[in-house]
Design a protein around this motif. Structure first.
Motif, mmCIF file in Angstrom:
data_model
loop_
_atom_site.group_PDB
_atom_site.id
_atom_site.type_symbol
_atom_site.label_atom_id
_atom_site.label_comp_id
_atom_site.label_asym_id
_atom_site.label_seq_id
_atom_site.Cartn_x
_atom_site.Cartn_y
_atom_site.Cartn_z
ATOM 1 N N THR A 1 47.877 41.708 36.940
ATOM 2 C CA THR A 1 48.043 42.964 37.677
ATOM 3 C C THR A 1 46.793 43.209 38.501
ATOM 4 O O THR A 1 45.736 42.659 38.243
ATOM 5 C CB THR A 1 48.248 44.155 36.727
ATOM 6 O OG1 THR A 1 47.077 44.315 35.983
ATOM 7 C CG2 THR A 1 49.438 43.944 35.836
ATOM 8 N N GLU A 2 46.964 44.076 39.486
ATOM 9 C CA GLU A 2 45.830 44.334 40.376
ATOM 10 C C GLU A 2 45.370 45.782 40.319
ATOM 11 O O GLU A 2 44.833 46.321 41.266
ATOM 12 C CB GLU A 2 46.233 44.022 41.819
ATOM 13 C CG GLU A 2 46.415 42.561 42.055
ATOM 14 C CD GLU A 2 46.514 42.303 43.535
ATOM 15 O OE1 GLU A 2 46.679 41.144 43.906
ATOM 16 O OE2 GLU A 2 46.391 43.256 44.315
ATOM 17 N N ASN A 3 45.601 46.390 39.178
ATOM 18 C CA ASN A 3 45.257 47.808 39.084
ATOM 19 C C ASN A 3 43.796 48.067 39.338
ATOM 20 O O ASN A 3 43.399 49.134 39.778
ATOM 21 C CB ASN A 3 45.616 48.337 37.705
ATOM 22 C CG ASN A 3 47.114 48.410 37.545
ATOM 23 O OD1 ASN A 3 47.804 48.846 38.462
ATOM 24 N ND2 ASN A 3 47.614 47.954 36.431
ATOM 25 N N GLN B 1 41.911 46.417 41.365
ATOM 26 C CA GLN B 1 41.441 46.029 42.703
ATOM 27 C C GLN B 1 41.080 47.252 43.519
ATOM 28 O O GLN B 1 41.770 48.256 43.495
ATOM 29 C CB GLN B 1 42.543 45.275 43.433
ATOM 30 C CG GLN B 1 42.604 43.834 43.029
ATOM 31 C CD GLN B 1 43.253 43.015 44.136
ATOM 32 O OE1 GLN B 1 43.281 43.412 45.283
ATOM 33 N NE2 GLN B 1 43.740 41.860 43.773
ATOM 34 N N LYS B 2 40.061 47.138 44.257
ATOM 35 C CA LYS B 2 39.656 48.246 45.131
ATOM 36 C C LYS B 2 39.924 47.844 46.563
ATOM 37 O O LYS B 2 39.864 46.708 46.928
ATOM 38 C CB LYS B 2 38.188 48.576 44.956
ATOM 39 C CG LYS B 2 37.847 48.969 43.536
ATOM 40 C CD LYS B 2 38.472 50.296 43.141
ATOM 41 C CE LYS B 2 38.255 50.588 41.667
ATOM 42 N NZ LYS B 2 39.048 51.698 41.200
#
Lengths: 544, 97
Positions: free
Chosen positions: B92-94, B96-97
Motif C-alpha cells: 500500500t502507499e498510504n 507516500q507523500k
C-alpha cells in the motif's frame, strides 16, 4: 462544403501541421529514452506530477469531439447539449474517488488488472474484450475528426486524409509509450486551449460583443440578440428523464474508461493523483467553456448572417476561416488535430495495456516483460489500423459512436469495477452473466444494429441514452441479485469470492494487514441499490 | 478505531459522490424545479450560466475539498495501520507523500 470556407493558403496549414507533428515526434523520441520496462511503457514509471498529469487527463478527455462533434450538436440541439457536455467533467474526479486511488495502490496498469486480481481470468477476458471494442469505437470517432480536419486543411479527399492522419498519429504514439503520450498530451492541452479560446476573442469582437476579452464567460451582451433571433436557444426542451438519463448513460460510462483511469495510475502517488484531479477540473472547465461559446457563436452566426453551415462538425473551423486570418485558422485546425491526437494516444495506449498486459498476463503469464511490451506495441498499431479502416465509412456525427460506446461501457464494465472495489459479495459468474447479457441487450436495443428493435427514438436512442437507461440499471441489479444468490448455492461455490479475493479489497482501500470479513460485505445497501435500479429500468422502458 | 475509520471512508465517499453529481448535473435541478428558471447573471439566463459555472469552478472546488479531506483521511489510515503488527503491508502507499 462551400469553397468560401476553405483555408485559402494550403501551405500555411501544411506548415502548421508539420511544426506540430515535429514537436510531437520529438517529445515521443525523447520520452522513449526513458522507457526501459513495462512499468515505463504502460504507466510512465508511476512518476508523473500533478500539474502535468492534470493537463494530460484534460487533454486525453477533451478529444477532437470537443472541437468538432460537440459544437455540431450544440448547433442542432442548442443548450441541452451544453448540459450534456458539462457533466463529463465529473468523470475523472468520480473515477479517482470511487476506485482510481484504490487501484493506484496496487500499481495497476489498467482497470482490467484489478478485474483479474479480483475476479480471475474468465471474467477478465470478458471485460477486456468489451473494453477493446469500446476503445476502438472511441478511437474511430477521433480518426474521423482527424480525417475531416486534414481534409479541410489540405483539400485532399477524406479517405486519403484518414490514411495520412492515421499513420502519422500511430507513429509518434508508438515511439513514446506512456511517457510520450503523457508529455505530449500535456503540451497538446496547452495548444488546444489557446486554439479554442484566443481566436474566439477576435470572432466575438467581430460579432460585436464587448466581452471579447474573455470568450468563455463574457458573451452575456450577445444574449438579447440571440433570443431575438433564436427564441428557443436557452430552452431546456426535454423532460426530466432526458437529463436524468445522462447519469447512467454518460456519467457512469467514462468512469470505467481505461485510458482515463490510466492517467490516475501514472501518478507519482495516491495523493498526487488527487491533486492532479483539481488541475484537471480547472483546465478542462476552461476548454469546455470555450466549446460552449463556439456553439453559441455558431448558432449566432447562422441566425444573424443567414448563412448555412452545411457540415456542422466543422463549425469552429468555418467561423475562423470566415472571421480570422489564414494563419489563425490554420492554428485552430492544429489545435483540433492536437485534441484528436491526445485522445487517440490515450485510446491506443489503453488497447496496448489491455492486450500486452492484461490479456497476455492470462494467456502467457510467464512471458518476459520485454516480449509483452512488443505485443503491446503490435496491439497499439493494430488498434490504430482498425480505427483507420472503420473511419472510411463513419457514422453521421462523429460523436455518435463515442457516446454509444460510453453506454456500452457503463453496461458491461462499470458495475464490475465499482462493485468489485466496494463489495466483497460480488461474484465472478454473476459478473460474466450480467456483463454479457446486458451488453448484448444494449447493442440489440440501440438503433445501429437492429433498427426495428429499439428503446426510445431519435437522438436519445442513437446516442445510447435510452438504451443505457435500461441496460445499466439492469446490469447493476442483475449483478447484485445474482451475486447474493450464487454465493449461497453450494453447486456454484467455485465462483464465490475466495478469501484472497476479499483480501484484495481491504488491501486496496489501504487497510494493510488488517483484514476484516464484515467490512464492505453487507447486503442491505446493495439490495436497496438493486431496488432503485429496477425502478430506473422500468422508467427507462416507458415510451420516450 | 477501525470501525470509525471505516464509517468515515464510506461517509466521505458518499458525500463527495453526491456533491460531484450535483455540480455536474445541476441543469437537472432547473428542470425539476422550473420556478428556478428566473433572472439573469452576467447577462445570461440563470439556468444556463449556473450549470456552466458549477461545471467548472464548482467541480474544481469539490475536487479541492475532496483532495484535502481524502489525503488527510489517508494519513489517519496510515496512522492506524502503523499501530498494527510490525508486518505492515508495504504494497500500500498510504505513507507516500
Amino acid at each position: 462544403m462551400p469553397a468560401e470556407y476553405a483555408l485559402n493558403n494550403v501551405w500555411i496549414g501544411l506548415g502548421m501541421v508539420i511544426i506540430l507533428f515535429a514537436i510531437f515526434y520529438a517529445v515521443g523520441y525523447f520520452s522513449s529514452r526513458k522507457t526501459a520496462s513495462d512499468e515505463d511503457f504502460y504507466a510512465a514509471g508511476f512518476s508523473i506530477g500533478p500539474v502535468t498529469n492534470g493537463l494530460g487527463m484534460a487533454a486525453t478527455w477533451a478529444s477532437l469531439a470537443t472541437f468538432l462533434g460537440v459544437i455540431a450538436l450544440i448547433l442542432r440541439l442548442q443548450v441541452p447539449f451544453v448540459y450534456l457536455w458539462i457533466q463529463w467533467a465529473i468523470s475523472i474526479p468520480l473515477l479517482t474517488l470511487l476506485y482510481g486511488t484504490s487501484l493506484r495502490r496496487m500499481k495497476a496498469f489498467t482497470p482490467a488488472s484489478f478485474i483479474r486480481q479480483r475476479y480471475g481470468k474468465p471474467s477478465t477476458i470478458v471485460i477486456v474484450c468489451w473494453m477493446i471494442l469500446i476503445m476502438i469505437m472511441y478511437a474511430l470517432g477521433q480518426m474521423v475528426g482527424l480525417g475531416q480536419a486534414f481534409e479541410l486543411l489540405f483539400g485532399v479527399p477524406y479517405n486519403i486524409a484518414i490514411i495520412v492522419a492515421g499513420l502519422a498519429t500511430v507513429g509518434f504514439i508508438t515511439i513514446g509509450g506512456m511517457y510520450g503520450a503523457t508529455y505530449n498530451a500535456a503540451f497538446q492541452m496547452v495548444v488546444m486551449t489557446i486554439a479554442m479560446i484566443v481566436p474566439m476573442g477576435a470572432i466575438m469582437k467581430a460579432m460585436g460583443s464587448s466581452g471579447w476579452w474573455f470568450p468563455p464567460l463574457a458573451y452575456g451582451d450577445m444574449v438579447p440578440d440571440m433570443i431575438k433571433n433564436i427564441p428557443t436557444f436557452f430552452d431546456m426542451k426535454y423532460d426530466f428523464r432526458w437529463y436524468f438519463a445522462l447519469i447512467p448513460a454518460f456519467t457512469l460510462g467514462p468512469v470505467a474508461l481505461p485510458h482515463l483511469a490510466m492517467k490516475v495510475f501514472t501518478s507519482s502517488s495516491v495523493k498526487s493523483a488527487r491533486w492532479a484531479v483539481v488541475w484537471f477540473a480547472l483546465f478542462l472547465g476552461l476548454l469546455f467553456s470555450g466549446t460552449y461559446v463556439v456553439g453559441f457563436a455558431g448558432n449566432y452566426f447562422t441566425a444573424t448572417t443567414g448563412r448555412i453551415i452545411e457540415k456542422a462538425d466543422q463549425t469552429i473551423l468555418i467561423l475562423n476561416v470566415f472571421y480570422n486570418p489564414t494563419l489563425v485558422a490554420a492554428f485552430v485546425m492544429g489545435g483540433a488535430i492536437a485534441a484528436g491526437l491526445s485522445t487517440i494516444g490515450g485510446n491506443l495506449m489503453a488497447i496496448a495495456g489491455l492486450v500486452g498486459s492484461d490479456l497476455l498476463g492470462i494467456i502467457a503469464p510467464n512471458m518476459e516483460s520485454a516480449k509483452k511490451m512488443k505485443w503491446g506495441y503490435a496491439a497499439l498499431g493494430l488498434g490504430g489500423l482498425a480505427a483507420v479502416l472503420m473511419a472510411f465509412n463513419p457514422p453521421r456525427f462523429l460523436v455518435t459512436s463515442i457516446l454509444w460506446a460510453f453506454g456500452l461501457l457503463a453496461t458491461t464494465a462499470t458495475p464490475a469495477i465499482l462493485l468489485g472495489v466496494w463489495w466483497k459479495e460480488a461474484n465472478k459468474l454473476a459478473l460474466i452473466i450480467s456483463s454479457m447479457v446486458c451488453g448484448i441487450i444494449f447493442i440489440v436495443i440501440s438503433p445501429h444494429v437492429l433498427p426495428s428493435i429499439c428503446v426510445g427514438s431519435g437522438l436519445v436512442a442513437a446516442l445510447g441514452m435510452s438504451g443505457g437507461m435500461v441496460t445499466i440499471p439492469l446490469s447493476f441489479a442483475m449483478f447484485i441479485i445474482l451475486s447474493i444468490a450464487f454465493n449461497r448455492m453450494p453447486a456454484l461455490k467455485a465462483y464465490a469470492p475466495t478469501l484472497a479475493d476479499k483480501q484484495v479489497i481491504d488491501r486496496i482501500h489501504g487497510w494493510g494487514p488488517d483484514y476484516d470479513e464484515s467490512r464492505y460485505n453487507g447486503i442491505k445497501w446493495p439490495l436497496i441499490i438493486s431496488a432503485v435500479c429496477v425502478a430506473v429500468f422500468i422508467w427507462g422502458l416507458q415510451p420516450w | 478505531m477501525k470501525e470509525k475509520i471505516y464509517k468515515k471512508e464510506i461517509r466521505i465517499t458518499i458525500i463527495f459522490t453526491v456533491l460531484l453529481l450535483l455540480t455536474g448535473h445541476s441543469a437537472s435541478i432547473f428542470v425539476l424545479f422550473p420556478g428556478l428558471q428566473q433572472g439573469t447573471l452576467w447577462g445570461f439566463p440563470i439556468q444556463y450560466i449556473i450549470p456552466i459555472l458549477l461545471g467548472w469552478f464548482g467541480i474544481a472546488a469539490v475536487c479541492l475539498a475532496m483532495t484535502l479531506v481524502c489525503n488527510k483521511f489517508d494519513d489517519e489510515m496510515a496512522e492506524y495501520v502503523k499501530t498494527l503488527a510490525p508486518e505492515t503491508d508495504t504494497s500500500t502507499e498510504n505513507t507516500q507523500k
